[in-house]
Scaffold this motif. Structure first.
Motif, PDB file in Angstrom:
ATOM      1  N   ILE A 100       0.857  -1.190   0.000  1.00  0.00           N
ATOM      2  CA  ILE A 100       0.000   0.000   0.000  1.00  0.00           C
ATOM      3  C   ILE A 100       0.892   1.239   0.000  1.00  0.00           C
ATOM      4  CG2 ILE A 100      -1.738   1.315   1.279  1.00  0.00           C
ATOM      5  CD1 ILE A 100      -2.821  -1.326   2.333  1.00  0.00           C
ATOM      6  N   ASP A 101       0.745   2.041  -1.019  1.00  0.00           N
ATOM      7  CA  ASP A 101       1.549   3.257  -1.147  1.00  0.00           C
ATOM      8  C   ASP A 101       1.116   4.312  -0.144  1.00  0.00           C
ATOM      9  OD1 ASP A 101       3.350   5.042  -3.228  1.00  0.00           O
ATOM     10  OD2 ASP A 101       1.647   6.194  -2.462  1.00  0.00           O
ATOM     11  N   SER A 102      -0.183   4.583  -0.108  1.00  0.00           N
ATOM     12  CA  SER A 102      -0.717   5.662   0.723  1.00  0.00           C
ATOM     13  C   SER A 102      -2.101   5.291   1.221  1.00  0.00           C
ATOM     14  CB  SER A 102      -0.820   6.975  -0.074  1.00  0.00           C
ATOM     15  OG  SER A 102       0.433   7.351  -0.609  1.00  0.00           O
ATOM     16  N   THR A 103      -2.418   5.767   2.436  1.00  0.00           N
ATOM     17  CA  THR A 103      -3.742   5.569   3.017  1.00  0.00           C
ATOM     18  C   THR A 103      -4.338   6.923   3.362  1.00  0.00           C
ATOM     19  OG1 THR A 103      -3.116   3.427   3.935  1.00  0.00           O
ATOM     20  CG2 THR A 103      -5.049   4.494   4.875  1.00  0.00           C
ATOM     21  N   PHE A 104      -5.564   7.151   2.935  1.00  0.00           N
ATOM     22  CA  PHE A 104      -6.254   8.412   3.154  1.00  0.00           C
ATOM     23  C   PHE A 104      -7.447   8.205   4.079  1.00  0.00           C
ATOM     24  CE2 PHE A 104      -3.950   8.950  -0.726  1.00  0.00           C
ATOM     25  CZ  PHE A 104      -3.609  10.289  -0.784  1.00  0.00           C
ATOM     26  N   ALA A 105      -7.746   9.216   4.891  1.00  0.00           N
ATOM     27  CA  ALA A 105      -8.985   9.207   5.666  1.00  0.00           C
ATOM     28  C   ALA A 105     -10.174   9.342   4.718  1.00  0.00           C
ATOM     29  CB  ALA A 105      -8.982  10.350   6.673  1.00  0.00           C
ATOM     30  N   PHE A 106     -11.333   8.886   5.177  1.00  0.00           N
ATOM     31  CA  PHE A 106     -12.526   8.896   4.330  1.00  0.00           C
ATOM     32  C   PHE A 106     -12.812  10.295   3.775  1.00  0.00           C
ATOM     33  CE2 PHE A 106     -17.219   8.933   3.748  1.00  0.00           C
ATOM     34  CZ  PHE A 106     -17.312   7.938   2.803  1.00  0.00           C
ATOM     35  N   GLY A 107     -12.672  11.306   4.622  1.00  0.00           N
ATOM     36  CA  GLY A 107     -12.954  12.668   4.180  1.00  0.00           C
ATOM     37  C   GLY A 107     -12.002  13.187   3.121  1.00  0.00           C
ATOM     38  N   SER A 108     -10.878  12.505   2.932  1.00  0.00           N
ATOM     39  CA  SER A 108      -9.870  12.922   1.941  1.00  0.00           C
ATOM     40  C   SER A 108      -9.915  12.052   0.693  1.00  0.00           C
ATOM     41  CB  SER A 108      -8.474  12.876   2.566  1.00  0.00           C
ATOM     42  OG  SER A 108      -8.387  13.742   3.687  1.00  0.00           O
ATOM     43  N   THR A 109     -11.061  11.473   0.405  1.00  0.00           N
ATOM     44  CA  THR A 109     -11.188  10.573  -0.735  1.00  0.00           C
ATOM     45  C   THR A 109     -10.800  11.241  -2.046  1.00  0.00           C
ATOM     46  OG1 THR A 109     -12.806   9.100   0.284  1.00  0.00           O
ATOM     47  CG2 THR A 109     -12.882   9.300  -2.108  1.00  0.00           C
TER      48      THR A 109
END
Length: 337
Positions: free
Chosen positions: A305-314
Motif C-alpha cells: 500500500i503506497d498511501s492511506t487516506f482518511a474517508f474525508g480525503s477521498t
C-alpha cells in the motif's frame, strides 16, 4: 450514513453526503465497510468513460472490505461479525463470464464501497485472511485477483519468466505471487526509486523505460533471446507492440489496462509466428477471488500500500491515483473521518 457521491463527472465533483443506510434483500447482506482501495477503473467511472453513474445519487468505489452487520432472510453460511471482502462482479460466481452474470459491478453499475455501509449479494463475498487488516484486504478484489489469474492463465511455475509493466497494484501483486512460486521477474518503471523498491520485493531484472525506451530488447537480452512466458500488459497501445516482441514463443500477453488509450494497432505476423495467446482480463469471479485469498493466505503475502487516506480525503486519494506516482495500492480508511 456517510457516502461519497458524484455530483458530476469529475474527480472534483466527488462530494461527501449523508444518505439512508440501505437494507439487504433476502439474498444479500448489509456490510459495514471499514476500508476501500482505488483502481484505474474508479478514475474511468468518475470521468464518465465507464459505468452507470446515475448522478447525483451514485456511490462509486469498486473495492471494499468490512464486516457483516445484517443478514437477508435467505442467507446461509454467513454470520454477523464475519470479516469479508466483496467481489467486483457480484453475479459472476464461478465458471465463464457471460452476459447474464456480468452486468452488475460494484462502484460501476451499482453502488460501491465509498460509504459506511453497502448491501452485497452473499454469493459475492469471500472471508478475509486472518493475517490481513481491512485496509490490506480491500486491495484484493481487482488487483490481486487479476494478478493471480494472469499467472494461472500462463501456467507460471518455477524458473519461468514474468514481465511486468509499471509498479501499480496488479504488477506488484504479480511480482509477489511470481517470486513466491519461484519464477523470474522482469519489471519496468520510469522511476529508479520505484525500481529499487521492486528489487526489495524480489524483482530479478529492472528496466527504466524512460532511459531505455527499447525495454523489450532489454527483456530479450536478459533472457538470452527467449523472452517472457507471461507479459502482464497494464498500459495498452503505447506498449503493446513491444510486449509482443518481448513475449516468448507460445507465451501469454495478459491484457489488463488501457492507461495509454483504448484503440490498439498491433503487428500480426509475430503473434502468428510465436503462436502467442492474448487474453483479456475482466478481473475474475467470486471463485477466482476466493482462490486468490487462499494463495495469499498460504504464501503469507501482504499487499503493498503506497498511501492511506482518511474517508474525508477521498478526493485526494483519487488525485494521487490520477498522477500515477504511487507504488502499489492507494487505500482509504473509512473509519477515519
Amino acid at each position: 450514513m456517510r457516502a461519497f457521491q458524484l455530483a458530476s463527472l469529475s474527480i472534483d465533483a466527488l462530494e461527501q453526503t449523508d444518505v439512508p443506510t440501505p437494507q439487504p434483500a433476502a439474498d444479500e447482506v448489509l456490510m459495514r465497510l471499514r476500508a476501500a482501495s482505488l483502481n484505474y477503473l474508479d478514475l474511468m467511472v468518475a470521468q464518465g468513460h465507464l459505468g452507470d453513474a446515475r448522478l447525483p445519487s451514485f456511490i462509486p468505489g469498486t473495492d471494499g472490505a468490512g464486516e457483516i452487520v445484517e443478514l437477508g432472510s435467505r442467507v446461509a453460511g454467513w454470520a454477523v461479525g464475519d470479516r469479508v471482502v466483496a467481489g467486483l462482479i457480484v453475479d459472476w460466481v464461478s465458471g465463464p463470464i457471460g452476459r447474464a452474470n456480468s452486468q452488475r459491478l460494484r462502484g460501476v453499475s451499482m453502488p460501491g464501497s465509498l460509504a459506511d455501509y453497502a448491501v452485497v449479494p452473499a454469493r459475492a463475498l469471500v472471508r478475509l485472511p486472518d493475517h490481513l487488516s481491512f485496509l490490506e484486504a480491500a486491495t484484493l478484489p481487482i488487483a490481486a485477483t487479476t494478478a493471480w489469474n494472469a499467472l494461472r492463465a500462463a501456467q507460471i511455475g518455477p524458473g519461468d519468466v514474468v514481465v511486468l509493466l509499471g509498479t501499480g497494484g496488479v504488477s506488484l501483486f504479480a511480482l509477489q505471487f511470481a517470486k513466491a512460486i519461484g519464477a523470474r521477474v522482469i519489471i519496468t518503471s520510469s522511476s529508479d526509486g520505484k525500481l529499487e523498491r521492486a528489487r526489495t520485493l524480489g524483482a530479478d531484472v529492472t528496466i527504466n523505460y524512460r532511459t531505455t525506451p527499447a525495454w523489450d530488447e532489454e527483456v530479450l537480452a536478459a533472457t538470452d533471446g527467449a523472452g517472457g512466458k507471461l507479459i502482464v500488459e497494464t498500459v495498452g497501445p503505447a506498449t503493446f507492440a513491444r510486449s509482443v516482441n518481448a513475449a516468448a514463443a507460445a507465451g501469454t500477453i495478459y491484457t489488463v489496462g488501457f492507461v495509454s488509450g483504448m484503440e490498439l494497432t498491433i503487428p500480426l505476423l509475430p503473434i502468428l509466428l510465436k503462436t502467442l495467446r492474448i487474453i483479456g482480463s475482466n478481473t475474475g469471479s467470486t471463485a477466482d477471488l476466493a482462490e486468490t485469498v487462499r494463495a495469499i493466505t498460504e504464501l503469507k503475502i501482504r499487499p503493498v500500500i503506497d498511501s492511506t487516506f482518511a474517508f474525508g480525503s477521498t478526493r485526494d486519494a483519487y488525485r494521487l491515483l490520477s498522477e500515477a506516482s504511487h507504488f502499489g495500492k492507494v487505500a482509504i480508511d473509512i473509519t477515519q473521518r
